[in-house]
Design a protein around this motif. Structure first.
Motif, PDB file in Angstrom:
ATOM      1  N   TYR A 233       3.258   0.845  -4.636  1.00  0.00           N
ATOM      2  CA  TYR A 233       1.800   0.649  -4.766  1.00  0.00           C
ATOM      3  C   TYR A 233       1.027   1.958  -4.728  1.00  0.00           C
ATOM      4  O   TYR A 233       1.514   2.960  -4.186  1.00  0.00           O
ATOM      5  CB  TYR A 233       1.301  -0.286  -3.657  1.00  0.00           C
ATOM      6  CG  TYR A 233       1.926  -1.662  -3.759  1.00  0.00           C
ATOM      7  CD1 TYR A 233       1.491  -2.554  -4.734  1.00  0.00           C
ATOM      8  CD2 TYR A 233       2.963  -2.046  -2.907  1.00  0.00           C
ATOM      9  CE1 TYR A 233       2.076  -3.810  -4.854  1.00  0.00           C
ATOM     10  CE2 TYR A 233       3.557  -3.290  -3.023  1.00  0.00           C
ATOM     11  CZ  TYR A 233       3.107  -4.170  -3.994  1.00  0.00           C
ATOM     12  OH  TYR A 233       3.683  -5.404  -4.122  1.00  0.00           O
TER      13      TYR A 233
ATOM     14  N   MET B 247      -7.052   3.918   0.650  1.00  0.00           N
ATOM     15  CA  MET B 247      -6.542   3.588   1.978  1.00  0.00           C
ATOM     16  C   MET B 247      -5.996   4.845   2.646  1.00  0.00           C
ATOM     17  O   MET B 247      -6.201   5.063   3.846  1.00  0.00           O
ATOM     18  CB  MET B 247      -5.462   2.501   1.888  1.00  0.00           C
ATOM     19  CG  MET B 247      -6.003   1.105   1.602  1.00  0.00           C
ATOM     20  SD  MET B 247      -4.671  -0.136   1.527  1.00  0.00           S
ATOM     21  CE  MET B 247      -4.131  -0.175   3.244  1.00  0.00           C
TER      22      MET B 247
ATOM     23  N   THR C  91       0.858  -1.190   0.000  1.00  0.00           N
ATOM     24  CA  THR C  91       0.000   0.000   0.000  1.00  0.00           C
ATOM     25  C   THR C  91       0.891   1.236   0.000  1.00  0.00           C
ATOM     26  O   THR C  91       2.013   1.204   0.523  1.00  0.00           O
ATOM     27  CB  THR C  91      -0.900   0.018   1.257  1.00  0.00           C
ATOM     28  OG1 THR C  91      -1.413   1.346   1.444  1.00  0.00           O
ATOM     29  CG2 THR C  91      -0.160  -0.387   2.520  1.00  0.00           C
TER      30      THR C  91
ATOM     31  N   ASP D  31      -8.209  -1.332  -3.842  1.00  0.00           N
ATOM     32  CA  ASP D  31      -8.316   0.022  -3.277  1.00  0.00           C
ATOM     33  C   ASP D  31      -9.457   0.798  -3.935  1.00  0.00           C
ATOM     34  O   ASP D  31     -10.175   1.552  -3.267  1.00  0.00           O
ATOM     35  CB  ASP D  31      -6.989   0.766  -3.484  1.00  0.00           C
ATOM     36  CG  ASP D  31      -7.002   2.128  -2.820  1.00  0.00           C
ATOM     37  OD1 ASP D  31      -6.836   2.173  -1.594  1.00  0.00           O
ATOM     38  OD2 ASP D  31      -7.211   3.132  -3.529  1.00  0.00           O
TER      39      ASP D  31
ATOM     40  N   THR E 116      -2.571   3.245  -3.425  1.00  0.00           N
ATOM     41  CA  THR E 116      -3.824   2.954  -2.720  1.00  0.00           C
ATOM     42  C   THR E 116      -4.384   4.250  -2.124  1.00  0.00           C
ATOM     43  O   THR E 116      -4.438   4.418  -0.909  1.00  0.00           O
ATOM     44  CB  THR E 116      -3.596   1.910  -1.612  1.00  0.00           C
ATOM     45  OG1 THR E 116      -2.600   2.416  -0.696  1.00  0.00           O
ATOM     46  CG2 THR E 116      -3.132   0.584  -2.158  1.00  0.00           C
TER      47      THR E 116
END
Lengths: 504, 504
Positions: free
Chosen positions: B53, B58, B38, B284, B55
């Motif tokens: 990543y 998140m 993430t 996500d 995301t």
């Protein structure tokens, strides 16, 4: 707390109390079960078929409700199921034949001289712009929008995979168990995982029942257990519910329900017919289990139960035993036919305190009537639908089963080729008014006139005896089909649609 | 009307108003996603993996809620899922390894010298007397019994087919989409019908999604759409809901989510790792869709969202790209291991008005804590369970993320052989108190002592430096395992179970 209480009061008044007053509704739908595939006679006399089958729970239901002795569906399953969801006649929603598991795939058998009718072979759609689908507001959506807890268990078969119609949640169901695009199970046997065996599964493997894989739980029983589980929450919360328990039984594959088959073998039925009878009794046991559940928790007094089937009994050999087109005698033909054997169905409605217990209503009714009937039962009056509804509520018949309306005209329309030609099978329409039924053969232009009161077997064509009546019914049928823009097959040579009954 | 109103008033007061006050709960569970998979750093610094990543949702959730930087699951999926449902530690419920699709089938790999531990390889069971299963009262059952509308969407994997644990409805869920006995999908691709292709389907074909067959709808997206459909009814009826949205992503098979994969190929990731990253971003996007839905209809203010994953990131090659056991660096090892790479998970809890927005809680928590936490959030205090609950509510940490309890002891127990031996993989236990973590190798009797505060990578064994501390943690672990009667592998020669840490 007081503040919240005050605020919520109008809500309480409008939603919660009304919810308490509203009846629950169970539609118990059986697949491919004929009018006489029960020990409960729907005719004026008990027939040999009535003597063959054992359906004590249908008898029990009939003692508590009204039997409809002249109830109709369409000749095959998807059209009936779409009519039930929409209140539309099949000629109007245009889903005139069963829908394939895959989309854009008409199920019409090949016919040399004809191109297929422009029917809605992508089934029913709750959203717009799906090609070859009927766009309509489904019954469960209206019930859900008005506070009902809506449950789907079993066979859906409103549309093919890859379309919204393949998902009961799109129809307004909140809960779905085992329903999707398929029209019959790969297997009824838990031992076969209902078809879910690696490398052997087809599209028809029944989904959602892994709990029962490898067990001896017949599909009919598994669906019943799941339906009762799903009912727990609304019963506990006193939320009105709509349960659509749609059995895959007694469709093919004809497999023995091991709990009941021996009785029928002992009675001398051949292997296949013994299996069929065992599936009928398994279905009846399910009905009994639902009644027991509702009685045990006390909700039965406020629960309407509608028992019906989706078309006449299958009468092709194989898969049935015996001789083709004889399985519904004295009714003529079977599933797929516009003769009575293909469209006349057993139907019972229980509504304690409203429906006259043990009564018989002889007024003819048809599957699209279920839609406005349930909405009336639920007290939902201010609903909006994108479709115009053809059905007529049968609620008055529950209160007064003697009521008769001989002026109403019912219509059937099957502009498709389902299977090899047979009695009343393929490219047929029909209409009924009073006891009079007019058939119509799209290819030949012919059409019998039958007096169902005197000749339920449709053996004596009276069209030459009463030509004016025959013409009138053909005219009514034509007007109706035209107004609905009903799909018609097309003559391959001329490129024109086949003629309406009054165009000959 | 007045009469009914009066009668219903106490009901209204006790059920309806209280229902309004209760928060909704969403558990958003991701499969096999590691702590750093993430763009949201859970460590004190941003790692190379965090940079890989994307995301954003998140990150958005973390801005509105509390991040748990020391959250734990178990090394593999079923134990975590059973702990979440029961509030029990895996060593206590005895489902210490993943459950097979078929019943009575331990998933332990073969080990010459050992007989398998007597673990509950038939999974979790809400009914008694299923052999080799853990009998417990599941969380959704309690929520449902207290008026919650309970929805399961996605991966269940609490028990094999042919057992009650294979059916989310038996856990107290009212709605189930796509959950049963399987632990991973046959395919994430709509084009593959998620595996449902005649003759090719395995047990892992995902059920319940026929609507999307043949489309380009990635499984993650299909589940999200279904979850939002299922939420419509409770949102409309103002009934408190519990949504358990349990993604099959990012478990194998690693398949490109076509909406997101190009970005990662462009960034130079190898084909497999680009696929993996695209699955993360698809997950996500799902989280964002859920947040958007809740914000749009205003229910977000009264909805708790718990984001978590079920174990560390998979680090076997194949199926992952690159080098084995490196995919969670600086954490050691990955899924299947009791090292941090196998058990440490990303976790975020949003609860508007309660959880401190944007805060980080460093107190260590573990998956069985979710059970008592959600019951506390829902205001359910008078519940009864057949099991004794091991978890501890993390609700105080939401209000005061600074809280620390260095005396709590966490336990992990994996008396199974999951895959070929690897770092911390197979026949391992572990315990943590404060920053100190003690490992235990059942076969060798060894056990490291790590200071996670100074050495999150578990590279420096301090057991010789601090033998008393090492002994103490081993003793605490032993006492706990014994009190739970934790399953242990059996020495084939002696027929005796392997030793507890304090028995060397």
């Amino acid at each position: 707390m007081r503040y919240v209480f005050t605020l919520a009061l109008p809500l309480f008044f409008s939603f919660f109390v009304r919810a308490q007053e509203r009846p629950n509704v169970v539609v118990f739908l059986v697949d491919d079960m004929g009018w006489q595939d029960t020990s409960l006679p729907f005719w004026t006399e008990e027939t040999p078929l009535n003597k063959r089958y054992h359906t004590p729970n249908m008898e029990r239901l009939a003692r508590q409700g009204v039997m409809f002795t002249n109830a109709y569906a369409t000749p095959v399953c998807t059209p009936t199921r779409a009519s039930l969801m929409t209140g539309m006649n099949a000629a109007h929603h245009g889903i005139t034949n069963w829908t394939h598991v895959q989309k854009d795939t008409p199920t019409d058998k090949k016919e040399e001289s004809l191109d297929i009718a422009d029917w809605n072979y992508n089934g029913l759609s709750p959203v717009q712009d799906v090609p070859h689908s009927a766009y309509a507001t489904p019954l469960p959506q209206l019930l859900k929008d008005h506070g009902y807890y809506t449950i789907h268990v079993g066979k859906a078969h409103w549309g093919p995979m890859g379309t919204p119609g393949a998902n009961p949640l799109n129809m307004g169901f909140m809960v779905n168990v085992a329903g999707n695009n398929i029209g019959h199970p790969q297997s009824f046997r838990g031992e076969d995982n209902y078809g879910n065996i690696p490398g052997k599964a087809t599209y028809n493997a029944v989904q959602g029942l892994a709990e029962y894989y490898g067990s001896s739980t017949f599909l009919t029983e598994a669906l019943t257990l799941e339906a009762l589980k799903a009912l727990e929450a609304p019963v506990q919360n006193k939320q009105p519910f709509f349960l659509y328990l749609s059995h895959y039984a007694v469709h093919t594959p004809l497999q023995a329900d091991p709990r009941f088959v021996q009785r029928y073998l002992d009675a001398g039925l051949d292997e296949i017919e013994a299996r069929y009878a065992s599936m009928i009794e398994g279905m009846d046991k399910s009905l009994g289990d639902v009644l027991n559940f509702l009685e045990k928790n006390g909700s039965v007094k406020n629960t309407i139960i509608i028992f019906m089937t989706d078309n006449g009994g299958l009468s092709l050999v194989p898969p049935r035993g015996g001789e083709a087109h004889t399985h519904n005698l004295p009714l003529r033909a079977g599933k797929g036919s516009v003769y009575e054997g293909g469209i006349r169905i057993p139907m019972i409605v229980r509504w304690d305190g409203v429906a006259v217990p043990g009564a018989r209503a002889d007024q003819y009714v048809i599957v699209e009537d279920v839609f406005p009937s349930i909405l009336e039962m639920a007290g939902i009056r201010d609903y909006k639908t994108v479709q115009s509804v053809d059905g007529k509520s049968f609620v008055p018949l529950l209160r007064n089963p003697e009521l008769e309306d001989g002026t109403r005209v019912l219509v059937w329309h099957f502009p498709n080729k389902w299977q090899p030609d047979g009695p009343g099978i393929n490219y047929r329409s029909g209409s009924r008014r009073g006891p009079w039924k007019r058939g119509y053969d799209m290819r030949g232009g012919g059409g019998e006139l039958d007096d169902l009161g005197a000749d339920i077997g449709e053996q004596r064509d009276l069209s030459r005896k009463y030509p004016a009546r025959a013409r009138e019914l053909a005219g009514l049928l034509s007007v109706q089909l035209r107004s609905w823009n009903a799909p018609m097959p097309v003559d391959r040579k001329t490129g024109k649609r086949l003629r309406m009954p009054d165009e000959w």
